[in-house]
Design an enzyme around this catalytic site. Structure first.
Site, PDB file in Angstrom:
ATOM      1  N   GLU A 281      -3.783  13.159   1.849  1.00  0.00           N
ATOM      2  CA  GLU A 281      -4.906  12.723   0.917  1.00  0.00           C
ATOM      3  C   GLU A 281      -4.769  11.385   0.812  1.00  0.00           C
ATOM      4  O   GLU A 281      -3.675  10.720   0.496  1.00  0.00           O
ATOM      5  CB  GLU A 281      -4.272  13.343  -0.553  1.00  0.00           C
ATOM      6  CG  GLU A 281      -4.201  14.798  -0.470  1.00  0.00           C
ATOM      7  CD  GLU A 281      -5.401  15.632  -0.551  1.00  0.00           C
ATOM      8  OE1 GLU A 281      -6.541  14.834  -0.885  1.00  0.00           O
ATOM      9  OE2 GLU A 281      -5.685  16.725  -0.540  1.00  0.00           O
ATOM     10  N   CYS A 315      -7.215   7.280  -6.706  1.00  0.00           N
ATOM     11  CA  CYS A 315      -8.080   7.566  -5.209  1.00  0.00           C
ATOM     12  C   CYS A 315      -9.505   7.671  -5.242  1.00  0.00           C
ATOM     13  O   CYS A 315     -10.200   7.086  -4.371  1.00  0.00           O
ATOM     14  CB  CYS A 315      -7.181   8.425  -4.561  1.00  0.00           C
ATOM     15  SG  CYS A 315      -7.230  10.065  -5.472  1.00  0.00           S
TER      16      CYS A 315
HETATM   17  P1  NAD Z   1       1.373   4.038  -0.209  1.00  0.00           P
HETATM   18  O1  NAD Z   1       1.075   4.540   1.153  1.00  0.00           O
HETATM   19  O2  NAD Z   1       1.956   2.691  -0.083  1.00  0.00           O
HETATM   20  O3  NAD Z   1       2.676   5.109  -0.593  1.00  0.00           O
HETATM   21  C1  NAD Z   1       2.715   6.381  -0.761  1.00  0.00           C
HETATM   22  C2  NAD Z   1       4.011   7.106  -0.623  1.00  0.00           C
HETATM   23  O4  NAD Z   1       4.439   6.939   0.881  1.00  0.00           O
HETATM   24  C3  NAD Z   1       5.078   6.301  -1.219  1.00  0.00           C
HETATM   25  O5  NAD Z   1       5.994   7.358  -1.689  1.00  0.00           O
HETATM   26  C4  NAD Z   1       5.878   5.394  -0.157  1.00  0.00           C
HETATM   27  O6  NAD Z   1       7.213   5.003  -0.491  1.00  0.00           O
HETATM   28  C5  NAD Z   1       5.588   6.230   0.883  1.00  0.00           C
HETATM   29  N1  NAD Z   1       5.800   5.605   2.250  1.00  0.00           N
HETATM   30  C6  NAD Z   1       5.539   4.216   2.565  1.00  0.00           C
HETATM   31  N2  NAD Z   1       5.703   4.020   3.810  1.00  0.00           N
HETATM   32  C7  NAD Z   1       5.846   5.111   4.447  1.00  0.00           C
HETATM   33  C8  NAD Z   1       6.145   5.541   5.991  1.00  0.00           C
HETATM   34  N3  NAD Z   1       5.921   4.557   6.737  1.00  0.00           N
HETATM   35  N4  NAD Z   1       6.242   6.965   5.987  1.00  0.00           N
HETATM   36  C9  NAD Z   1       6.306   7.699   5.060  1.00  0.00           C
HETATM   37  N5  NAD Z   1       6.065   7.356   3.770  1.00  0.00           N
HETATM   38  C10 NAD Z   1       5.996   6.206   3.382  1.00  0.00           C
HETATM   39  O7  NAD Z   1       0.388   4.250  -1.090  1.00  0.00           O
HETATM   40  P2  NAD Z   1       0.675   4.026  -2.741  1.00  0.00           P
HETATM   41  O8  NAD Z   1       0.194   2.542  -2.913  1.00  0.00           O
HETATM   42  O9  NAD Z   1       1.902   4.373  -3.339  1.00  0.00           O
HETATM   43  O10 NAD Z   1      -0.392   4.785  -3.358  1.00  0.00           O
HETATM   44  C11 NAD Z   1      -1.740   4.396  -3.263  1.00  0.00           C
HETATM   45  C12 NAD Z   1      -2.600   5.173  -2.486  1.00  0.00           C
HETATM   46  O11 NAD Z   1      -2.495   6.467  -2.551  1.00  0.00           O
HETATM   47  C13 NAD Z   1      -4.012   4.475  -2.498  1.00  0.00           C
HETATM   48  O12 NAD Z   1      -4.708   4.314  -1.373  1.00  0.00           O
HETATM   49  C14 NAD Z   1      -4.906   5.935  -3.004  1.00  0.00           C
HETATM   50  O13 NAD Z   1      -6.247   5.988  -2.787  1.00  0.00           O
HETATM   51  C15 NAD Z   1      -3.986   6.834  -2.527  1.00  0.00           C
HETATM   52  N6  NAD Z   1      -4.189   8.250  -3.235  1.00  0.00           N
HETATM   53  C16 NAD Z   1      -4.733   9.181  -2.598  1.00  0.00           C
HETATM   54  C17 NAD Z   1      -5.007  10.450  -3.575  1.00  0.00           C
HETATM   55  C18 NAD Z   1      -5.742  11.705  -2.930  1.00  0.00           C
HETATM   56  O14 NAD Z   1      -5.736  12.551  -3.348  1.00  0.00           O
HETATM   57  N7  NAD Z   1      -6.579  11.308  -1.872  1.00  0.00           N
HETATM   58  C19 NAD Z   1      -4.316  10.631  -4.603  1.00  0.00           C
HETATM   59  C20 NAD Z   1      -3.681   9.488  -5.222  1.00  0.00           C
HETATM   60  C21 NAD Z   1      -3.638   8.349  -4.464  1.00  0.00           C
END
Ligand code: NAD
Length: 502
Positions: A281, A315
């Site tokens: 997602e 998102c």
């Molecule tokens: P992010 O990808 O930086 O982090 C998300 C999560 O992934 C965090 O828990 C982070 O610690 C972890 N993470 C970071 N690097 C990783 C790796 N290499 N491997 C595994 N896990 C890792 O995103 P963010 O800044 O926390 O969140 C914002 C993003 O989330 C936006 O792009 C938003 O659109 C998206 N989002 C999508 C939905 C949906 O349902 N499509 C819902 C909410 C947020």
């Protein structure tokens, strides 16, 4: 003699329009502060939750969680390393046989209890979420908490009806599921992940985002109070490195990730060639489309909700506004008037509409993209509002004169920033809306039902809202196309991603 008809003066049936009365209240008086006072019952330090108990991390390391509204430290959070993630998976593997064999009705009772306990402690959790995340208390109280409970209730109902999930086929749980979630809806994203996984009979290792771990660890106390068997749910905290370990662990039968497209792509690459199931997602850049026959006042409310809800950290935020040319000026004028009434500031004040940006890093990202918009020639409007001296805040921002090539029209800003573009025909609106790497959501505002149906079919987005925006229901599947990811959360489709056919 032919009669010549006397020429009558042509009278227009359209009466000259009276100027519309402006419904402006927000700038007529000052509100008294209305601070929320419930006790969030925070601990100074939070440990990992493994095998039903809180345990110190084997790394011996902790990191701080800050309140973005005032930059004060809220608590210390355990940093999980490799041995901790291994221990969490081992506990989840041990718990799987008994949990998956439990009659569905029994699993449903646990989910029901979790939902009820969450309702009982809703205000305490809402305050903790607001302090950890920065979003207004009005939203955590009226949206995040009720929706999180609703997801547990909904899936409690599914647990004993799994034979109806895929008619004609028997389904079984997958095993241990590794889940990683973002910071924008910490408890709600956790509920979206946990409830279907448990209802289907899986056990879980979950990592919350590093800036918002507190409500996840508070929920662990609810799991204990609900009597959930040890190891069925395990929480490991930390940043990207810990997340990468959760995703890569060989014991994970499935990985469910919500976060940025960049990290989602890296996960997809790392899982290629393995047998793990994956749902992603990811980000979005939704078009909110206003046609000339739309009810403009309602549409303006929908635009405001679409982009300023949760400071735009959504998102599916309606971050690209597409307005039909004949009404573009009127919509912009109403929008500017409306956002001048938004109250930006202390998220713990019940009057606040727009709270704090979740982190300094996110604030910098937003500011950099807004600067790029100005540099590339778009026109920026921000209401004159005083921001608190401490904490991470950003003024609600509207860019007009945006073209499809501007960065602010293409990249996800994930902040309170709206890019306004115009169109002439419905075909042009659909083409512009679909001209993006993402495909998570869209909005359509029009008086005409047939047009809604046509546009909903042609817009490449997982969710299309008509004459409303940001409406959610646990029974309704949510998910994306293209770089917004794949798989669904919610509804029957969401549950299907947590089972295999046998
Ligand atoms: P992010 O990808 O930086 O982090 C998300 C999560 O992934 C965090 O828990 C982070 O610690 C972890 N993470 C970071 N690097 C990783 C790796 N290499 N491997 C595994 N896990 C890792 O995103 P963010 O800044 O926390 O969140 C914002 C993003 O989330 C936006 O792009 C938003 O659109 C998206 N989002 C999508 C939905 C949906 O349902 N499509 C819902 C909410 C947020």
């Amino acid at each position: 003699m032919a009669k010549t008809a006397a020429k009558k003066p042509v009278r227009s049936s359209v009466r000259p329009r009276r100027p519309e009365p402006a419904l402006l209240f927000g700038d007529r008086w000052e509100y008294d502060p209305a601070p929320e006072t419930a006790d969030p019952r925070l601990q100074a330090r939070y440990e990992l939750f493994i095998n039903g108990r809180f345990v110190a991390p084997r790394t011996g390391r902790y990191f701080d969680s800050l309140n973005p509204a005032n930059e004060r430290k809220l608590a210390e959070i355990a940093l999980a390393g490799e041995a901790d993630v291994d221990a969490a998976y081992a506990a989840a593997q041990r718990a799987f046989p008994a949990w998956s064999r439990l009659p569905g009705a029994e699993r449903g009772k646990y989910l029901f209890r979790i939902a009820r306990l969450l309702q009982d402690r809703a205000r305490e959790f809402a305050v903790a979420e607001t302090m950890d995340n920065g979003k207004p208390i009005r939203e955590t109280r009226d949206f995040d908490l009720p929706m999180a409970a609703a997801h547990f209730f909904y899936h409690a109902g599914w647990a004993d009806k799994l034979e109806h999930l895929a008619p004609g086929r028997k389904v079984a749980p997958l095993g241990v599921v590794g889940q990683v979630i973002p910071w924008n809806f910490p408890l709600l994203m956790l509920a979206w992940k946990l409830a279907p996984a448990l209802a289907a009979g899986n056990t879980v290792v979950l990592k919350p985002a590093e800036t918002t771990s507190i409500t996840c660890l508070k929920l662990a106390t609810i799991l204990q109070d609900a009597g959930l068997p040890p190891g069925v749910v395990n929480f490991v905290t930390g940043a990207g490195e810990t997340g990468a370990r959760v995703v890569a662990h060989p014991a994970a039968a499935k990985v469910a990730f919500t976060g940025s497209t960049e990290v989602g792509k890296a996960i997809l690459r790392s899982l290629a060639g393995t047998e793990k199931k994956l749902t992603l997602e990811l980000g979005g850049k939704a078009a909110n489309i206003i046609l000339e026959d739309a009810p403009l006042d309602q549409a303006v409310e929908g635009i405001v909700n679409g982009i300023f809800f949760n400071q735009g950290h959504v998102c599916c935020a309606g971050s690209r506004l597409l307005v039909q040319e004949p009404v573009a000026e009127a919509v912009l004028a109403k929008l500017r008037r409306r956002i001048a009434t938004l109250r930006v500031g202390d998220p713990m004040d019940k009057n606040t509409d727009v709270g704090a940006i979740n982190s300094r890093a996110q604030l910098r990202r937003i500011a950099a993209l807004v600067e790029s918009g100005v540099r590339e020639g778009a026109e920026l409007y921000q209401p004159a509002c005083a921001l608190p001296a401490k904490g991470y805040y950003f003024r609600p921002s509207v860019f007009s004169g945006v073209t499809m090539s501007h960065r602010i029209a293409r990249e996800e800003i994930f902040g309170p920033v709206l890019s306004v573009l115009t169109f002439r025909t419905v075909d042009e609106a659909i083409e512009k809306a679909n001209n993006t790497a993402y495909g998570l959501s869209a909005g359509v505002w029009t008086d005409k039902g047939s047009r809604i149906l046509r546009m909903a079919a042609e817009l490449k987005a997982g969710v299309v809202w008509a004459n409303t925006y940001n409406k959610f229901d646990p029974a309704s599947p949510f998910g994306g196309y293209k770089e917004s990811g794949f798989g669904r959360e919610g509804g029957r489709h969401g549950l299907l991603d947590y089972v295999r056919a046998v």
